[in-house]
Design a protein around this motif. Sequence first.
Motif, PDB file in Angstrom:
ATOM      1  N   SER A 277       0.852  -1.188   0.000  1.00 48.12           N
ATOM      2  CA  SER A 277       0.000   0.000   0.000  1.00 48.12           C
ATOM      3  C   SER A 277       0.888   1.238   0.000  1.00 48.12           C
ATOM      4  O   SER A 277       1.970   1.241   0.606  1.00 48.12           O
ATOM      5  CB  SER A 277      -0.901  -0.012   1.233  1.00 48.12           C
ATOM      6  N   THR A 278       0.416   2.279  -0.677  1.00 48.16           N
ATOM      7  CA  THR A 278       1.194   3.529  -0.674  1.00 48.16           C
ATOM      8  C   THR A 278       1.198   4.181   0.703  1.00 48.16           C
ATOM      9  O   THR A 278       1.955   5.113   0.934  1.00 48.16           O
ATOM     10  CB  THR A 278       0.622   4.522  -1.694  1.00 48.16           C
ATOM     11  N   SER A 279       0.340   3.688   1.595  1.00 45.83           N
ATOM     12  CA  SER A 279       0.323   4.239   2.949  1.00 45.83           C
ATOM     13  C   SER A 279       1.137   3.388   3.923  1.00 45.83           C
ATOM     14  O   SER A 279       1.193   3.696   5.112  1.00 45.83           O
ATOM     15  CB  SER A 279      -1.120   4.370   3.457  1.00 45.83           C
ATOM     16  N   SER A 280       1.769   2.319   3.427  1.00 39.47           N
ATOM     17  CA  SER A 280       2.585   1.492   4.319  1.00 39.47           C
ATOM     18  C   SER A 280       3.843   2.253   4.730  1.00 39.47           C
ATOM     19  O   SER A 280       4.325   3.136   4.005  1.00 39.47           O
ATOM     20  CB  SER A 280       2.975   0.188   3.624  1.00 39.47           C
ATOM     21  N   SER A 281       4.376   1.910   5.886  1.00 38.70           N
ATOM     22  CA  SER A 281       5.544   2.637   6.389  1.00 38.70           C
ATOM     23  C   SER A 281       6.746   2.472   5.471  1.00 38.70           C
ATOM     24  O   SER A 281       7.507   3.419   5.240  1.00 38.70           O
ATOM     25  CB  SER A 281       5.884   2.160   7.807  1.00 38.70           C
ATOM     26  N   ALA A 282       6.923   1.272   4.910  1.00 36.68           N
ATOM     27  CA  ALA A 282       8.059   1.052   4.000  1.00 36.68           C
ATOM     28  C   ALA A 282       7.913   1.887   2.738  1.00 36.68           C
ATOM     29  O   ALA A 282       8.894   2.435   2.231  1.00 36.68           O
ATOM     30  CB  ALA A 282       8.156  -0.435   3.646  1.00 36.68           C
ATOM     31  N   TYR A 283       6.696   1.986   2.235  1.00 37.76           N
ATOM     32  CA  TYR A 283       6.456   2.766   1.017  1.00 37.76           C
ATOM     33  C   TYR A 283       6.755   4.246   1.273  1.00 37.76           C
ATOM     34  O   TYR A 283       7.452   4.908   0.503  1.00 37.76           O
ATOM     35  CB  TYR A 283       4.996   2.587   0.582  1.00 37.76           C
ATOM     36  N   LYS A 284       6.233   4.753   2.386  1.00 36.18           N
ATOM     37  CA  LYS A 284       6.457   6.171   2.704  1.00 36.18           C
ATOM     38  C   LYS A 284       7.936   6.447   2.930  1.00 36.18           C
ATOM     39  O   LYS A 284       8.464   7.481   2.500  1.00 36.18           O
ATOM     40  CB  LYS A 284       5.656   6.553   3.945  1.00 36.18           C
TER      41      LYS A 284
ATOM     42  N   LEU B 189       6.094  15.770   4.517  1.00 34.09           N
ATOM     43  CA  LEU B 189       4.697  15.589   4.896  1.00 34.09           C
ATOM     44  C   LEU B 189       4.192  14.263   4.352  1.00 34.09           C
ATOM     45  O   LEU B 189       4.600  13.823   3.261  1.00 34.09           O
ATOM     46  CB  LEU B 189       3.841  16.728   4.322  1.00 34.09           C
ATOM     47  N   ASP B 190       3.310  13.638   5.097  1.00 35.78           N
ATOM     48  CA  ASP B 190       2.732  12.370   4.668  1.00 35.78           C
ATOM     49  C   ASP B 190       1.600  12.662   3.675  1.00 35.78           C
ATOM     50  O   ASP B 190       0.471  12.964   4.063  1.00 35.78           O
ATOM     51  CB  ASP B 190       2.194  11.620   5.891  1.00 35.78           C
ATOM     52  N   THR B 191       1.923  12.577   2.392  1.00 41.43           N
ATOM     53  CA  THR B 191       0.932  12.891   1.356  1.00 41.43           C
ATOM     54  C   THR B 191       0.568  11.679   0.506  1.00 41.43           C
ATOM     55  O   THR B 191      -0.139  11.812  -0.483  1.00 41.43           O
ATOM     56  CB  THR B 191       1.477  13.997   0.414  1.00 41.43           C
ATOM     57  N   GLU B 192       1.105  10.508   0.874  1.00 40.40           N
ATOM     58  CA  GLU B 192       0.965   9.353  -0.016  1.00 40.40           C
ATOM     59  C   GLU B 192      -0.485   8.921  -0.227  1.00 40.40           C
ATOM     60  O   GLU B 192      -0.830   8.411  -1.282  1.00 40.40           O
ATOM     61  CB  GLU B 192       1.775   8.164   0.535  1.00 40.40           C
TER      62      GLU B 192
END
Length: 517
Positions: A269-276, A362-365
Amino acid sequence: MIDMSTWEVLKVDVLELRLDPLNVRLDLAADAPESDIINDLFVNEKAFALIDSIVKIGILTHDVPIVLKRGRELFVVEGNRRIAALKAIQNPFLAPSHQARINKLLEGFEFRDSLRHVEVKRAPSQADADQLIAALHTGNQRVRWSPARQAAFFQAQIDAGKSAEDLFRLYPTIDVKKFITRSQILNLFRAASYENPALKDFVRARRFPVSTLARLYDNEKFLDLIGVRVNSSDGTVKLETGPKRFALVAEKIVDGIYKKDLDTRSLNSTSSSAYKRLMDEIRDIMNDDAVEDREAGPEPADDTRSSHSGWGGKPSDRRSGDAHRPATGASLSDPQKQDNRESGKADQSTAEKPSKRQRNYLDTEDITVSADRPPAIHQIFNELSNLRTDKFPNATLDLIRTFLEKSIKAYADSMKVDIRASLNAANAKGGGDAKSSVRFVQLGECLIWLEKHFQENGPTALRQVVVKIRAGKVASDYLVSADHMNAINHNHEIFATTSDVRDCWDAMRGLLKAILT
């Protein structure tokens, strides 16, 4: 051993064949009528897609349906879906749930009559038929191509001179654009210059996990970030980033896949910690001015590319030289490690695990700006996504305030609402005088309108977020309030910290996600 060479070949009328209610593909009673079988195959087994394929490329005759005589009738024991599709081509009424679509598909189709009679093979007995069916559906006689091989098949044809349009015409039932994009992005990563030659071998290996890379390039934000443009008409790819900067990005990603820090699970997921975290690491590379210098000038004597070749940690640590680079020569000469690379396994003995660190962006994913929003909204969102909050907290918070106000105005515009007129109408209805009329719409007025809008239309949860931003006067809420954002914008005695920015953004992310989508 199955000897099908002795099986009788018949040419039969598809309308005279009987579909087999005992077919294990079906979940029907043994005495189910044929109409129920056809309906089940269309509703649950994509028989309509098969008609679409037959109309576009014809029926594939490399394997023929298998029939078995029961009493006086021939029952289809293998190929029920095919025969159901051919029956429906002859008589769309047999598939009432798809009748209109079948009729539409068959408009101008010249080969309907030629599909009335097909060749089948007649199994000598149920036991012979069962042996064949088991071999087909539970054996391993046909292995599906790997994603990389699928892409390579189409790339080879392009390399041989065929255009994308040629491939679209030749393979109308296949998403050729997807394979062209996959092949060309994979080629970009294979052609990149890697400091660690083990990574070069790894990305060129037949078993390189392309599916992990696809989790990234399927995301338009990722492609925008690394400067890769995909032509929507033919799937071809263009790299707009300099080769050295892209090489750093490629090394970061391939190194993560090699060490199993990145896989389809961690990037699910684009919201996963690894992705971010990966997106932040790539932003660091894309924003690194030192890379620009190296793009423009000669190769430096002390190659600092290793500053991005690790995973996690402080940039200053990663610039310290060979001590932090992945092993190179040793891993190439180690047979076990070589086997691991070819099989896609990470060398667990040396793999570095990602370290937890505070995000600098910023968390924009998980926020997507709708295409119908004005270009200014897209541009500011892009800038906000790429501002380092640890370096520019005041600029970031000031831009957040601007972005919030403009986003609310764009949201109102999307619903054909004039905020000023709406507020004045509400004031007049409440008996207000001329002095209370709104002359200018700024952040405060936007929030008043948005609170009223959510109060009347929901959701209530977002109304409470607006209330918090509007009226946050207490210490715990003040940093995320409009008053605080106004103070950052106007008061020369006030400044923002990175944590202020993070708290403010986190408080309004859900709200922005709702009004931007």
